[in-house]
Design a protein around this motif. Sequence first.
Motif, PDB file in Angstrom:
ATOM      1  N   ALA A   1       4.454  -6.400   1.628  1.00  0.00           N
ATOM      2  CA  ALA A   1       3.571  -5.622   0.695  1.00  0.00           C
ATOM      3  C   ALA A   1       4.379  -4.501   0.991  1.00  0.00           C
ATOM      4  N   ALA A   2       4.884  -3.428   2.351  1.00  0.00           N
ATOM      5  CA  ALA A   2       5.867  -2.654   1.718  1.00  0.00           C
ATOM      6  C   ALA A   2       7.022  -2.310   1.603  1.00  0.00           C
ATOM      7  N   ALA A   3       7.402  -3.629   1.731  1.00  0.00           N
ATOM      8  CA  ALA A   3       9.046  -3.438   1.277  1.00  0.00           C
ATOM      9  C   ALA A   3       8.826  -4.504  -0.289  1.00  0.00           C
ATOM     10  N   ASP A   4       8.099  -5.026  -0.533  1.00  0.00           N
ATOM     11  CA  ASP A   4       7.993  -5.285  -1.844  1.00  0.00           C
ATOM     12  C   ASP A   4       7.676  -3.857  -2.902  1.00  0.00           C
ATOM     13  N   TRP A   5       6.983  -2.816  -2.181  1.00  0.00           N
ATOM     14  CA  TRP A   5       7.158  -1.768  -2.478  1.00  0.00           C
ATOM     15  C   TRP A   5       8.118  -0.288  -2.558  1.00  0.00           C
ATOM     16  N   LEU A   6       8.721  -0.899  -1.495  1.00  0.00           N
ATOM     17  CA  LEU A   6      10.084  -0.435  -1.397  1.00  0.00           C
ATOM     18  C   LEU A   6      10.981  -0.252  -2.558  1.00  0.00           C
ATOM     19  N   ALA A   7      11.012  -2.123  -2.438  1.00  0.00           N
ATOM     20  CA  ALA A   7      12.083  -2.730  -3.349  1.00  0.00           C
ATOM     21  C   ALA A   7      12.087  -2.285  -5.235  1.00  0.00           C
TER      22      ALA A   7
END
Length: 335
Positions: A105-111
């Motif tokens: 989820a955090a990686a999707d937000w950063l992307a």
Amino acid sequence: PKATLKKILPLAGMFFSMLFCYTILRDTKDVLVITAPKSGAEIVPFLKTYVNLPAAIAFTVVYSKMSNSMSQDRLFYTIVTPFLAFFAAFGFIIYPARNFLHPTAAADWLAALLPAGFAAPIAIFRNWTFAAFYTMAELWGSCVVSLLFWSLANRITSVQEAKRYYSIFGLLANVALIVSGQYVKYVSNVRAGLPAGVDGWGMSLKMLMSAVAVVGSFVLAMFRYIQTQVVTDPACVPSETRKKKEKTSMGLGESVKYLGASSYIRNLLTLVIAYGMSINIMEVTWKAKLKQAFPDPNDYSRFMGNFSSATGTVTLLLMLMSRFVFDKLGWGFAG
């Protein structure tokens, strides 16, 4: 002579086993990071620069301090055992828990927040356990094989023995490539016999890491044998050899200064850097094409197993030819 065989055979067994493990680890690390979710070959340069390089520097600093305060046998066990424990844990604990451990989820937000140029660093963050495995596999090759084994071999062999037997170690290295490549292929084919719903790559990973743990334990056993039966035997390691090769305590800065004073070492360093740059430029494109051809991890792993065996076979043949080439045509032609 019997005393020489008593020393060379366990060394050869150690070298073969280390490289058997390294081939499995090298093939597996590429499969993990390149076929990972929202990842690809483009993350490899970032891994090498921003993860592997700092890890290698940190290891060098720690190793320098440990080597000045520990005995050789304790140093070996202290370094190799955590590697084996990590690889076993990765296959049976870390990889099965990847969905819990990876910050998707955090990686999707950063992307969504950052420009597309950050895709590779975000992929490393997203699949951080795979990046850790990649780094540990790389360190196994450079630290365990290149550093620990050859420091042991150089410590207990004479110059004349090295001239006679080190070429055999080179041949064994390529035999290890062939054997381990075929094992990787065999494990990748196991998926075909698994029932539906079973994670085929997860099962393959458990078999691969089990092999690394078992063969790695054999490395420790052979090292124990060498320390207790070979090093203590004057017929195997004469006292003058031990005296010549007693460990000299030097700090990291002193070691760098000492090595930098040698033009021979500087030239070797230039060769290694040039080789590393060349292979890194080429492998990104090659591995990106491999992912397109083999998007499934088991298919990718099967190809890498075959490729490792083919590499070992060709290199073995070239090594057998090299004596003629070097004697008749010289190093320049061979290069």
